[in-house]
Design a protein around this motif. Sequence first.
Motif, PDB file in Angstrom:
ATOM      1  N   LYS A   1      22.428  -4.813  18.766  1.00 24.89           N
ATOM      2  CA  LYS A   1      21.020  -5.602  18.739  1.00 24.89           C
ATOM      3  C   LYS A   1      21.310  -6.638  19.849  1.00 24.89           C
ATOM      4  CE  LYS A   1      19.463  -6.601  14.819  1.00 24.89           C
ATOM      5  NZ  LYS A   1      19.195  -7.507  13.549  1.00 24.89           N
ATOM      6  N   PRO A   2      20.280  -6.988  20.792  1.00 22.44           N
ATOM      7  CA  PRO A   2      20.355  -7.825  21.896  1.00 22.44           C
ATOM      8  C   PRO A   2      20.070  -9.392  21.148  1.00 22.44           C
ATOM      9  CG  PRO A   2      18.340  -6.807  22.034  1.00 22.44           C
ATOM     10  CD  PRO A   2      19.266  -6.148  20.797  1.00 22.44           C
ATOM     11  N   ILE A   3      20.725 -10.395  21.863  1.00 21.42           N
ATOM     12  CA  ILE A   3      20.513 -11.719  21.560  1.00 21.42           C
ATOM     13  C   ILE A   3      20.419 -11.996  19.913  1.00 21.42           C
ATOM     14  CG2 ILE A   3      18.866 -13.725  21.914  1.00 21.42           C
ATOM     15  CD1 ILE A   3      17.486 -12.177  24.264  1.00 21.42           C
ATOM     16  N   THR A   4      21.658 -12.060  19.470  1.00 21.40           N
ATOM     17  CA  THR A   4      21.776 -12.190  18.040  1.00 21.40           C
ATOM     18  C   THR A   4      22.567 -13.479  17.744  1.00 21.40           C
ATOM     19  OG1 THR A   4      23.854 -10.874  18.064  1.00 21.40           O
ATOM     20  CG2 THR A   4      21.770  -9.640  17.781  1.00 21.40           C
ATOM     21  N   ASP A   5      22.608 -13.780  16.514  1.00 23.78           N
ATOM     22  CA  ASP A   5      23.605 -14.916  15.946  1.00 23.78           C
ATOM     23  C   ASP A   5      23.437 -16.108  16.855  1.00 23.78           C
ATOM     24  OD1 ASP A   5      25.675 -15.665  14.099  1.00 23.78           O
ATOM     25  OD2 ASP A   5      26.874 -15.671  15.519  1.00 23.78           O
ATOM     26  N   TRP A   6      23.984 -16.954  17.047  1.00 26.52           N
ATOM     27  CA  TRP A   6      24.160 -18.144  17.731  1.00 26.52           C
ATOM     28  C   TRP A   6      23.424 -18.038  19.131  1.00 26.52           C
ATOM     29  CZ3 TRP A   6      24.219 -22.478  15.928  1.00 26.52           C
ATOM     30  CH2 TRP A   6      24.437 -23.716  16.766  1.00 26.52           C
ATOM     31  N   ASP A   7      23.423 -16.955  19.632  1.00 25.32           N
ATOM     32  CA  ASP A   7      22.637 -16.852  21.067  1.00 25.32           C
ATOM     33  C   ASP A   7      21.078 -16.884  20.536  1.00 25.32           C
ATOM     34  OD1 ASP A   7      24.707 -16.445  22.483  1.00 25.32           O
ATOM     35  OD2 ASP A   7      24.630 -14.343  22.512  1.00 25.32           O
ATOM     36  N   MET A   8      20.758 -16.252  19.300  1.00 28.67           N
ATOM     37  CA  MET A   8      19.155 -16.584  19.054  1.00 28.67           C
ATOM     38  C   MET A   8      18.899 -17.833  18.702  1.00 28.67           C
ATOM     39  SD  MET A   8      17.293 -14.832  15.877  1.00 28.67           S
ATOM     40  CE  MET A   8      17.598 -13.042  16.539  1.00 28.67           C
TER      41      MET A   8
ATOM     42  N   GLY B   1      11.014   5.617  26.833  1.00 29.27           N
ATOM     43  CA  GLY B   1      11.965   4.626  26.501  1.00 29.27           C
ATOM     44  C   GLY B   1      11.037   3.212  26.540  1.00 29.27           C
ATOM     45  N   TYR B   2       9.709   3.276  27.010  1.00 34.38           N
ATOM     46  CA  TYR B   2       8.917   2.272  27.100  1.00 34.38           C
ATOM     47  C   TYR B   2       9.085   1.055  25.899  1.00 34.38           C
ATOM     48  CZ  TYR B   2       4.983  -0.859  27.284  1.00 34.38           C
ATOM     49  OH  TYR B   2       3.924  -1.958  27.381  1.00 34.38           O
ATOM     50  N   PHE B   3       9.218   1.459  24.858  1.00 36.35           N
ATOM     51  CA  PHE B   3       9.287   0.414  23.680  1.00 36.35           C
ATOM     52  C   PHE B   3      10.597  -0.356  23.640  1.00 36.35           C
ATOM     53  CE2 PHE B   3       5.758   2.986  22.122  1.00 36.35           C
ATOM     54  CZ  PHE B   3       4.549   1.931  21.922  1.00 36.35           C
ATOM     55  N   ALA B   4      11.361   0.211  24.381  1.00 36.66           N
ATOM     56  CA  ALA B   4      12.986  -0.503  24.502  1.00 36.66           C
ATOM     57  C   ALA B   4      12.655  -2.017  24.996  1.00 36.66           C
ATOM     58  CB  ALA B   4      14.033   0.035  25.295  1.00 36.66           C
TER      59      ALA B   4
ATOM     60  N   TYR C   1      16.972  -7.215  32.237  1.00 38.22           N
ATOM     61  CA  TYR C   1      17.098  -8.440  31.486  1.00 38.22           C
ATOM     62  C   TYR C   1      17.649  -8.369  30.382  1.00 38.22           C
ATOM     63  CZ  TYR C   1      15.097 -12.708  29.107  1.00 38.22           C
ATOM     64  OH  TYR C   1      15.353 -13.858  28.281  1.00 38.22           O
ATOM     65  N   ILE C   2      17.211  -7.476  29.380  1.00 32.19           N
ATOM     66  CA  ILE C   2      17.699  -7.577  27.900  1.00 32.19           C
ATOM     67  C   ILE C   2      19.222  -7.177  28.098  1.00 32.19           C
ATOM     68  CG2 ILE C   2      17.687  -6.120  26.084  1.00 32.19           C
ATOM     69  CD1 ILE C   2      14.563  -5.660  26.423  1.00 32.19           C
ATOM     70  N   GLU C   3      19.725  -6.394  28.750  1.00 29.60           N
ATOM     71  CA  GLU C   3      21.122  -6.091  28.902  1.00 29.60           C
ATOM     72  C   GLU C   3      22.117  -7.090  29.461  1.00 29.60           C
ATOM     73  OE1 GLU C   3      21.442  -2.189  30.867  1.00 29.60           O
ATOM     74  OE2 GLU C   3      20.720  -1.244  29.225  1.00 29.60           O
ATOM     75  N   ASN C   4      21.389  -8.005  30.298  1.00 26.47           N
ATOM     76  CA  ASN C   4      22.210  -9.167  30.949  1.00 26.47           C
ATOM     77  C   ASN C   4      21.720 -10.731  30.597  1.00 26.47           C
ATOM     78  OD1 ASN C   4      23.647  -7.427  33.412  1.00 26.47           O
ATOM     79  ND2 ASN C   4      21.591  -6.632  33.142  1.00 26.47           N
ATOM     80  N   TRP C   5      21.114 -10.563  29.436  1.00 26.22           N
ATOM     81  CA  TRP C   5      20.498 -11.824  28.972  1.00 26.22           C
ATOM     82  C   TRP C   5      21.620 -12.904  28.700  1.00 26.22           C
ATOM     83  CZ3 TRP C   5      21.805 -15.046  25.004  1.00 26.22           C
ATOM     84  CH2 TRP C   5      21.060 -16.014  24.900  1.00 26.22           C
TER      85      TRP C   5
END
Length: 549
Positions: free
Chosen positions: A345-352, A482-485, A522-526
Amino acid sequence: MTNLAEDTAARPVSHKSPRSAPDLRQRLTSGLRRNGPESSGPQAYGQTAPLPEQAPELAGHGRLSGEALEIAHTLHDNGVSVPVLTGSVRLADMALIAAAGIGAAFGKMPASASEIVTLGIPHAIAIAITLLFSLAFFQAADAYQVSVMRRGLSQIGRVVAGWTLVFAMLFLIRTMTGIGSSLNQQWIGAWFVIGMVGLICARLVVYRLVRHWMETGRLERRAIIVGGGTAAAELIHELESNSDNDIRICGIFDDRANDRSPPVVAGYPKLGDISALVEFARLARIDMLIVCIPLRAEQRVLQLLRRLWVLPVDIRLSAHTDKVRFRNRGASFIGTVPFVDVVEKPITDWDMVAKRVFDIVFASLAIATLFPVMIATAIAIRLDSKGPVLFRQKRYGFNNEIIDVLKFRSMYHEMSDPNAKKVVTKGDSRVTKVGRIIRKTSIDELPQLFNVLRGELSLVGPRPHAVNAHTDNHTWDEVVDGYFARHKVKPGVTGWAQINGWRGEVDTPEKIQKRVECDVYYIENWSILFDLKILFMTPLSLLNTENAY
């Protein structure tokens, strides 16, 4: 390769007898089934919401049975937020350490005001350095992992070891460099003892709270088993043998018919096929998908992953049926069961938490700075044409949640298009004179800063598209695989696609394809630095008005 039917065929389940549907629902909603990993802490929970009643055609409930819908709605609550929990523990640790240092310092300070000022500066520097070292050492010791917080002695041992290493480091720095030589050793000793006692007491409180939340089902990871039959039954029994964990199995989804995949496996219901699973995960708060299919059935695994990776959840392949041994990298364990970590899951825990603080701070500054521009724009709109100043449009938010996005009205009120049935084109007669200006300069987007403060948008992220956005009479999810990714994170007021010139009219499949590619990048390299870069590059990107009208 071994025949796929032989790889995945279900055999009769003999471990437990099937239960009735009411009993199954009670088990799923009682919060008393918890099993989970020892080696990796729980991920942050996604925040979803039921689709609004005014857009029933978007709900997509057609593939879900009544039982699946009922269970999905009971699993909608967010419980205890893991990022808030771990962030609060961090803040409590830092506040306690600072308070212990200040208390010890005041106990040793002389009454002279001049001496207090002289002693105050070194004390402040020492406290600041200690806070940084403590955060780093506690983090390295996994003291902020929920899997550690639920174990009392292990948690206290890690905190005590980290606190001791902090003062050992301070002593080493003082001995080798002479920095801090003016500090009173009695104060340092008192600070160490007071801080140690305070941290131990605080972590005992954390331990009791975490255990209570686990027992009441408020702190757990909710998992769905993908695949059924004997393999799923064996996996469930192995997971349930580890009782002191945080995984809660919420059901099973499998494409195969009941003759190969029984409707009830180890007491859990099969709630539907993979298409139903995607809809279920949009409605319920699900944290993890466990794909229980032999790794050697690679084509079926790839087909499943291609359909599931768009969801904002962890995806793991169960390797228990293949008896594969893994090193720690790329793999994790739930109890003693090995898993291949496929998607996180992207951007989780303390990053969120960090991203939310970033949004609130910079959105508030932007509103304060641009408020005169927003007032002037509102006056110009009212003078130019009749109708409200603001325009609301339904767009896709995080995890396909439907949100109302605010904009300054740029069209004549009677010609407004809240459903985005017709794309705005160059020279569009629906756009007002003021509207042409604010659309070219993106001033019409400024009210979305209030969406950011409400938590519906982020400052930086994939742009939210209208729910009916389309090109050549095809919705964009039909145009791009994969648009909804791009909905795995909150949408943003600005984004990497806009910085790279992909803003304005989308009249060809290639344009939406490029937008989605930028969004996935962007999501993969946030990172926070990446957000800052995009934020500060946004004014420069607005100079490119080629496709903005």
